[in-house]
Write a protein that holds these residues in place. Structure first.
Motif, mmCIF file in Angstrom:
data_model
loop_
_atom_site.group_PDB
_atom_site.id
_atom_site.type_symbol
_atom_site.label_atom_id
_atom_site.label_comp_id
_atom_site.label_asym_id
_atom_site.label_seq_id
_atom_site.Cartn_x
_atom_site.Cartn_y
_atom_site.Cartn_z
ATOM 1 N N LYS A 157 0.933 -1.249 0.180
ATOM 2 C CA LYS A 157 -0.027 0.129 -0.084
ATOM 3 C C LYS A 157 0.834 1.262 0.078
ATOM 4 C CE LYS A 157 -4.196 -2.327 0.580
ATOM 5 N NZ LYS A 157 -5.314 -2.065 -0.380
ATOM 6 N N TYR A 158 0.403 2.363 -0.714
ATOM 7 C CA TYR A 158 0.800 3.526 -0.408
ATOM 8 C C TYR A 158 -0.028 4.642 0.119
ATOM 9 C CZ TYR A 158 4.310 7.156 -1.743
ATOM 10 O OH TYR A 158 5.469 8.174 -1.675
ATOM 11 N N TYR A 159 0.507 5.938 0.567
ATOM 12 C CA TYR A 159 -0.383 6.805 1.194
ATOM 13 C C TYR A 159 -0.770 6.361 2.278
ATOM 14 C CZ TYR A 159 -0.171 9.247 -3.275
ATOM 15 O OH TYR A 159 0.424 9.808 -4.486
ATOM 16 N N THR A 160 -0.200 5.634 3.156
ATOM 17 C CA THR A 160 -0.505 4.875 4.351
ATOM 18 C C THR A 160 -0.449 5.675 5.649
ATOM 19 O OG1 THR A 160 1.541 4.056 4.670
ATOM 20 C CG2 THR A 160 0.103 2.697 3.656
ATOM 21 N N THR A 161 -1.268 6.985 5.561
ATOM 22 C CA THR A 161 -1.111 8.021 6.408
ATOM 23 C C THR A 161 -1.478 7.649 7.791
ATOM 24 O OG1 THR A 161 -1.847 9.318 4.401
ATOM 25 C CG2 THR A 161 -1.879 10.468 6.816
ATOM 26 N N GLY A 162 -0.508 8.097 8.506
ATOM 27 C CA GLY A 162 -0.487 7.889 10.156
ATOM 28 C C GLY A 162 -0.026 6.445 10.494
ATOM 29 N N SER A 163 0.209 5.780 9.640
ATOM 30 C CA SER A 163 0.431 4.188 9.774
ATOM 31 C C SER A 163 1.786 3.869 10.841
ATOM 32 C CB SER A 163 0.382 3.504 8.817
ATOM 33 O OG SER A 163 -0.794 3.171 8.113
ATOM 34 N N LEU A 164 2.832 4.885 10.590
ATOM 35 C CA LEU A 164 3.807 4.904 11.337
ATOM 36 C C LEU A 164 3.887 5.127 12.816
ATOM 37 C CD1 LEU A 164 6.946 5.658 8.954
ATOM 38 C CD2 LEU A 164 6.825 3.836 10.695
ATOM 39 N N TYR A 165 2.944 6.038 13.178
ATOM 40 C CA TYR A 165 2.246 6.553 14.308
ATOM 41 C C TYR A 165 1.339 5.406 15.249
ATOM 42 C CZ TYR A 165 3.950 11.046 12.701
ATOM 43 O OH TYR A 165 4.532 12.289 12.089
ATOM 44 N N ALA A 166 0.723 4.655 14.525
ATOM 45 C CA ALA A 166 -0.423 3.996 14.944
ATOM 46 C C ALA A 166 -0.301 2.522 15.214
ATOM 47 C CB ALA A 166 -1.734 3.760 13.893
ATOM 48 N N ASP A 167 -1.230 2.006 15.938
ATOM 49 C CA ASP A 167 -1.110 0.638 16.336
ATOM 50 C C ASP A 167 -1.712 -0.227 15.378
ATOM 51 O OD1 ASP A 167 -0.406 1.219 19.346
ATOM 52 O OD2 ASP A 167 -2.393 2.281 19.172
ATOM 53 N N TRP A 168 -2.744 0.103 14.522
ATOM 54 C CA TRP A 168 -3.281 -0.617 13.615
ATOM 55 C C TRP A 168 -3.245 0.074 12.148
ATOM 56 C CZ3 TRP A 168 -5.208 -5.299 15.122
ATOM 57 C CH2 TRP A 168 -5.401 -5.634 16.502
ATOM 58 N N ILE A 169 -3.499 -0.695 11.049
ATOM 59 C CA ILE A 169 -3.786 -0.260 9.827
ATOM 60 C C ILE A 169 -5.200 -0.924 9.470
ATOM 61 C CG2 ILE A 169 -3.046 -0.265 7.409
ATOM 62 C CD1 ILE A 169 -0.124 -0.508 8.440
ATOM 63 N N THR A 170 -5.875 0.094 8.913
ATOM 64 C CA THR A 170 -7.351 -0.354 8.439
ATOM 65 C C THR A 170 -7.276 -0.454 6.966
ATOM 66 O OG1 THR A 170 -9.606 -0.105 8.119
ATOM 67 C CG2 THR A 170 -8.261 1.929 8.419
ATOM 68 N N LEU A 171 -7.187 -1.492 6.116
ATOM 69 C CA LEU A 171 -7.056 -1.666 4.856
ATOM 70 C C LEU A 171 -8.214 -2.504 3.949
ATOM 71 C CD1 LEU A 171 -6.120 -4.919 4.432
ATOM 72 C CD2 LEU A 171 -3.879 -3.902 4.906
ATOM 73 N N GLY A 172 -7.899 -2.191 2.747
ATOM 74 C CA GLY A 172 -9.131 -2.856 1.928
ATOM 75 C C GLY A 172 -8.064 -4.051 1.124
ATOM 76 N N ALA A 173 -8.721 -5.112 0.735
ATOM 77 C CA ALA A 173 -8.104 -6.116 -0.016
ATOM 78 C C ALA A 173 -9.002 -6.947 -0.874
ATOM 79 C CB ALA A 173 -7.269 -6.997 0.775
ATOM 80 N N VAL A 174 -8.503 -7.838 -1.402
ATOM 81 C CA VAL A 174 -9.536 -8.844 -2.146
ATOM 82 C C VAL A 174 -9.014 -10.050 -1.614
ATOM 83 C CG1 VAL A 174 -10.065 -7.536 -4.212
ATOM 84 C CG2 VAL A 174 -8.174 -9.148 -4.468
ATOM 85 N N ASP A 175 -10.284 -11.084 -1.535
ATOM 86 C CA ASP A 175 -10.074 -12.530 -1.259
ATOM 87 C C ASP A 175 -9.642 -13.171 -2.464
ATOM 88 O OD1 ASP A 175 -12.291 -13.237 -2.516
ATOM 89 O OD2 ASP A 175 -13.542 -13.591 -0.674
ATOM 90 N N GLY A 176 -9.584 -14.531 -2.184
ATOM 91 C CA GLY A 176 -9.081 -15.454 -3.229
ATOM 92 C C GLY A 176 -10.057 -15.412 -4.439
ATOM 93 N N ASP A 177 -11.087 -14.971 -4.256
ATOM 94 C CA ASP A 177 -12.384 -14.973 -5.457
ATOM 95 C C ASP A 177 -12.298 -13.746 -6.091
ATOM 96 O OD1 ASP A 177 -12.978 -17.874 -5.203
ATOM 97 O OD2 ASP A 177 -14.281 -17.244 -3.390
ATOM 98 N N GLY A 178 -11.384 -12.512 -5.496
ATOM 99 C CA GLY A 178 -11.559 -11.256 -5.979
ATOM 100 C C GLY A 178 -12.717 -10.269 -5.282
#
Length: 417
Positions: A157-178
């Motif tokens: 991921k890019y533009y992961t704003t705040g992640s170096l400061y934070a405890d968690w990253i909330t993200l979007g992905a796709v599963d094996g079926d897309g």
């Protein structure tokens, strides 16, 4: 010099000043070091943690979970004040505030309450949605796949704003079926690498660089029940940017007024023996301050539309929700170009009231324009203007907010049709 901090307009609520006073001392301390941090490009870990300790990460959290239970106008009032101190920190908290809003709009569940409790303990969340490269519009290259051992996360991921400061990253992905899926990822988990490689000329301290995930184990309780965001999320995240711009405007106005008041030298063509009494110089100071005031007033008014959208969601009335979401989207789109232009102009013309010495890096006056220009580049203003114009002329409601990516041939053909 006269204290003019109380002339920024009406507070968003009767209780706002009593709430804000708890943070204003900290905001003041953060502002004192903003120029040096910008010059040194030094991330603000200490200040991020100080904000967390003061409860800034719990502003909208329900009181029963240890939060302050603020309204959205109250939240945005505080965002403006923090941005006046340093807009890098408002952006670093943007994803966390958005995730909290996700929870507030979600149906009651043990999963939701568990995350309310985590936030109540002071845990914070960074962003992990944007990707670089040829990712197809509306999807992700990052994958969350499941086997007999559980979920595994792989991608970048890019533009992961705040992640170096934070405890968690909330993200979007796709599963094996897309199929899109959302998840929370511990920033310290094995296989997670977060890199401070954001090289923008503004907003340099937001930790908005790259995050890489290599075979990261994700337990079932960290998978979001829904990959969808709250219905007014596009307007919410945009208004955080506008609130940051309003704060930048206030800081620029205050810096300019101080420098004019302190300046001893005058030009041969000056209109007064003291620089601080030159009416043309004072006109520039007033114009910059007026821009900051107007930007803040617009933001707080637009925040009322977001509050109406939240209240509609809580009601469960689908027709009311649709109307409130549309109105909030339009009000914020109507604000984007106006607020952006006000602050970009103000952060440029402030130099007209000062001499060449104002360009010294040590003064840090250029950071106001650099930060404002970077923020206004996140979402093209021309699209917001077009959306508003299409509604005004044709009654067309704004389309849902989407991501950024490569359009497929069929999408291009549809757009050309």
């Amino acid at each position: 010099m006269t204290d003019t901090t109380q002339a920024w307009g009406s507070a968003p609520s009767n209780r706002f000043d009593a709430i804000a006073i708890k943070f204003r001392g900290l905001f003041s301390e953060i502002g004192k070091n903003a120029v040096q941090h910008d010059l040194d490009r030094e991330l603000r870990f200490v200040d991020y943690q100080a904000l967390k300790a003061a409860g800034f990460s719990k502003l909208r959290l329900p009181e029963k979970f240890g939060g302050l239970g603020l309204t959205l106008p109250e939240l945005f009032g505080l965002i403006i004040e923090l941005a006046e101190a340093d807009p890098n920190l408002t952006n670093a908290y943007r994803s966390h505030l958005g995730f909290t809003e996700d929870l507030l709009n979600a149906a009651p569940s043990p999963w939701r309450d568990a995350w309310f409790e985590r936030i109540g303990r002071g845990e914070t969340i960074g962003s992990g949605f944007s990707e670089l490269g040829d990712t197809k519009l509306g999807t992700y290259s990052t994958q969350l796949t499941r086997d007999e051992n559980g979920w595994q996360l792989n991608g970048e991921k890019y533009y992961t704003t705040g992640s170096l400061y934070a405890d968690w990253i909330t993200l979007g992905a796709v599963d094996g079926d897309g199929v899109p899926v959302g998840a929370l990822v511990p920033t310290k988990a094995k296989g997670v690498e977060i890199v401070n490689d954001w090289d923008g000329f503004g907003q340099a301290l937001t930790a908005s660089g790259t995050a890489r995930f290599t075979d990261v184990a994700i337990s079932d309780d960290l998978i979001k029940p829904s990959a969808l965001r709250f219905s007014y999320s596009g307007g919410f995240f945009q208004l955080v940017h506008l609130a940051s711009l309003a704060g930048i405007g206030r800081a620029a106005a205050s810096d300019l007024a101080r420098q004019v008041a302190e300046r001893k030298r005058v030009y041969q063509r000056s209109n007064a023996s003291r620089f601080a009494e030159d009416p043309q110089v004072l006109q520039v100071v007033g114009r910059v301050r007026g821009a900051a005031y107007s930007a803040g007033a617009i933001v707080l008014k637009a925040a009322e539309a977001l509050q109406a959208a939240y209240d509609a969601n809580v009601s469960g009335d689908e027709e009311r929700i649709a109307v409130a979401d549309r109105n909030a989207d339009l009000e914020i789109s109507q604000s984007v170009t106006v607020v952006s232009n006000l602050i970009l102009d103000a952060s440029t013309i402030l130099f007209d009231a000062l001499g060449a010495s104002a360009a010294k890096r040590s003064h840090g006056l250029d950071r106001h324009w650099r930060n404002a220009r970077t923020i206004t580049s996140h979402n093209p203003r021309v699209y917001h203007d077009r959306i508003v114009g299409d509604f005004a002329v044709n009654g067309t409601s704004p389309a849902p907010h989407g991501g950024v990516g490569i359009a497929s041939h069929s999408e291009n053909e549809k757009a050309e049709a």
